[in-house]
Design an enzyme around this catalytic site. Structure first.
Site, PDB file in Angstrom:
ATOM      1  N   ASN A 200      29.006  38.986  44.665  1.00  0.00           N
ATOM      2  CA  ASN A 200      29.978  37.902  44.787  1.00  0.00           C
ATOM      3  C   ASN A 200      30.928  38.225  45.926  1.00  0.00           C
ATOM      4  O   ASN A 200      31.122  39.393  46.258  1.00  0.00           O
ATOM      5  CB  ASN A 200      30.778  37.758  43.484  1.00  0.00           C
ATOM      6  CG  ASN A 200      31.771  36.602  43.529  1.00  0.00           C
ATOM      7  OD1 ASN A 200      31.467  35.531  44.074  1.00  0.00           O
ATOM      8  ND2 ASN A 200      32.964  36.804  42.980  1.00  0.00           N
TER       9      ASN A 200
ATOM     10  N   SER B  95      36.569  40.810  49.472  1.00  0.00           N
ATOM     11  CA  SER B  95      35.732  41.892  48.952  1.00  0.00           C
ATOM     12  C   SER B  95      34.379  41.331  48.538  1.00  0.00           C
ATOM     13  O   SER B  95      34.301  40.260  47.937  1.00  0.00           O
ATOM     14  CB  SER B  95      36.371  42.514  47.693  1.00  0.00           C
ATOM     15  OG  SER B  95      37.707  42.911  47.920  1.00  0.00           O
TER      16      SER B  95
ATOM     17  N   HIS C 235      34.900  37.701  46.955  1.00  0.00           N
ATOM     18  CA  HIS C 235      36.163  37.368  46.306  1.00  0.00           C
ATOM     19  C   HIS C 235      37.284  37.455  47.349  1.00  0.00           C
ATOM     20  O   HIS C 235      37.346  38.417  48.110  1.00  0.00           O
ATOM     21  CB  HIS C 235      36.431  38.354  45.158  1.00  0.00           C
ATOM     22  CG  HIS C 235      37.678  38.040  44.403  1.00  0.00           C
ATOM     23  ND1 HIS C 235      37.742  36.998  43.497  1.00  0.00           N
ATOM     24  CD2 HIS C 235      38.907  38.593  44.439  1.00  0.00           C
ATOM     25  CE1 HIS C 235      38.970  36.938  43.003  1.00  0.00           C
ATOM     26  NE2 HIS C 235      39.691  37.902  43.557  1.00  0.00           N
TER      27      HIS C 235
ATOM     28  N   ASP D 116      35.186  39.877  38.252  1.00  0.00           N
ATOM     29  CA  ASP D 116      35.639  40.462  39.529  1.00  0.00           C
ATOM     30  C   ASP D 116      35.893  41.967  39.422  1.00  0.00           C
ATOM     31  O   ASP D 116      36.788  42.496  40.108  1.00  0.00           O
ATOM     32  CB  ASP D 116      36.916  39.758  40.030  1.00  0.00           C
ATOM     33  CG  ASP D 116      36.708  38.266  40.255  1.00  0.00           C
ATOM     34  OD1 ASP D 116      35.581  37.874  40.597  1.00  0.00           O
ATOM     35  OD2 ASP D 116      37.672  37.506  40.081  1.00  0.00           O
TER      36      ASP D 116
HETATM   37  C1  GRF Z   1      35.774  31.461  48.995  1.00  0.00           C
HETATM   38  O1  GRF Z   1      37.113  31.692  49.318  1.00  0.00           O
HETATM   39  C2  GRF Z   1      35.266  32.584  48.121  1.00  0.00           C
HETATM   40  O2  GRF Z   1      35.842  33.812  48.413  1.00  0.00           O
HETATM   41  C3  GRF Z   1      35.677  32.157  46.747  1.00  0.00           C
HETATM   42  O3  GRF Z   1      35.533  30.753  46.742  1.00  0.00           O
HETATM   43  C4  GRF Z   1      35.610  30.251  48.081  1.00  0.00           C
HETATM   44  C5  GRF Z   1      34.349  29.505  48.332  1.00  0.00           C
HETATM   45  O4  GRF Z   1      34.331  28.815  49.546  1.00  0.00           O
HETATM   46  N1  GRF Z   1      34.913  32.852  45.761  1.00  0.00           N
HETATM   47  P1  GRF Z   1      32.972  28.245  50.111  1.00  0.00           P
HETATM   48  O5  GRF Z   1      32.402  27.305  49.068  1.00  0.00           O
HETATM   49  O6  GRF Z   1      32.055  29.394  50.392  1.00  0.00           O
HETATM   50  O7  GRF Z   1      33.339  27.496  51.366  1.00  0.00           O
END
Ligand code: GRF
Length: 186
Positions: free
Chosen positions: A105, A134, A107, A143
């Site tokens: 993932n 991260s 984050h 997370d």
């Molecule tokens: C990103 O900021 C990611 O870190 C978080 O959700 C957002 C997703 O944005 N988990 P996208 O859909 O990839 O544009």
């Protein structure tokens, strides 16, 4: 043995990280884009590029039923690695257990700081001088899995959650493809 270079990206919305993973693929291939939101804009982008998609609106569907259907699609496409990218549904411990060590993932914070939501406001309100993003392994604790890679982004005077989010997102788009390449490398 599953092939780790065959990647499914799970999205719920915009999908900008998914696009970065597709466009900067190196040593892996995004062979499926899956979503719990049939209207996720990222799905249309994937379809335009002839990347197979799978979607089922998860609202009102029992989590185990939805995850079983997702699992079947992952199986059908010979997926070895799952990359969550703005996927806004918490996976069950059963699912993360079945895919243990094979789900990543991204984050938007420097974990272990600011697990969960609203990371940019929390970093600014805490008076932090930097934040970032991260890439981590997904476990049954939100997370909290091993961090594989991080990128730091300075917090500048006058920063708002929106300005910080925009700069962290740029860092995400650089970091995630590299971290995924490193992860799947034999
Ligand atoms: C990103 O900021 C990611 O870190 C978080 O959700 C957002 C997703 O944005 N988990 P996208 O859909 O990839 O544009």
């Amino acid at each position: 043995m599953r092939d780790p270079t065959r990647v499914a990206v799970l999205i719920s919305g915009r999908g900008s990280n998914m696009k970065a993973l597709v466009e900067q693929a190196n040593g892996y291939e995004v062979v499926l884009v899956a979503s719990n939101n049939p209207l996720a804009p990222g799905l249309a982008w994937a379809r335009e590029r002839a990347i197979p998609t799978w979607t089922w609106d998860s609202r009102g569907v029992e989590k185990s039923v939805w995850e079983t259907a997702l699992g079947q699609s992952l199986e059908d496409h010979g997926i070895g690695t799952i990359a969550l990218a703005g996927f806004m549904r918490i996976l069950s411990p059963e699912f993360t257990g079945q895919w243990s060590g094979r789900i990543l993932n991204i984050h938007p914070s420097l974990l272990p700081k600011y697990r969960g939501l609203d990371t940019h406001n929390r970093a600014i309100e805490a008076g932090d001088t930097s934040s970032g993003c991260s890439v981590h392994v997904v476990t049954d604790e939100l997370d909290a899995g091993d961090v594989l890679a991080q990128a730091e982004v300075p917090i500048v005077p006058g920063e708002t959650a929106a300005t910080l989010e925009a700069r962290v997102l740029e860092a995400e788009h650089r970091l995630y493809p590299i971290a995924l390449s490193d992860f799947v490398r034999p």
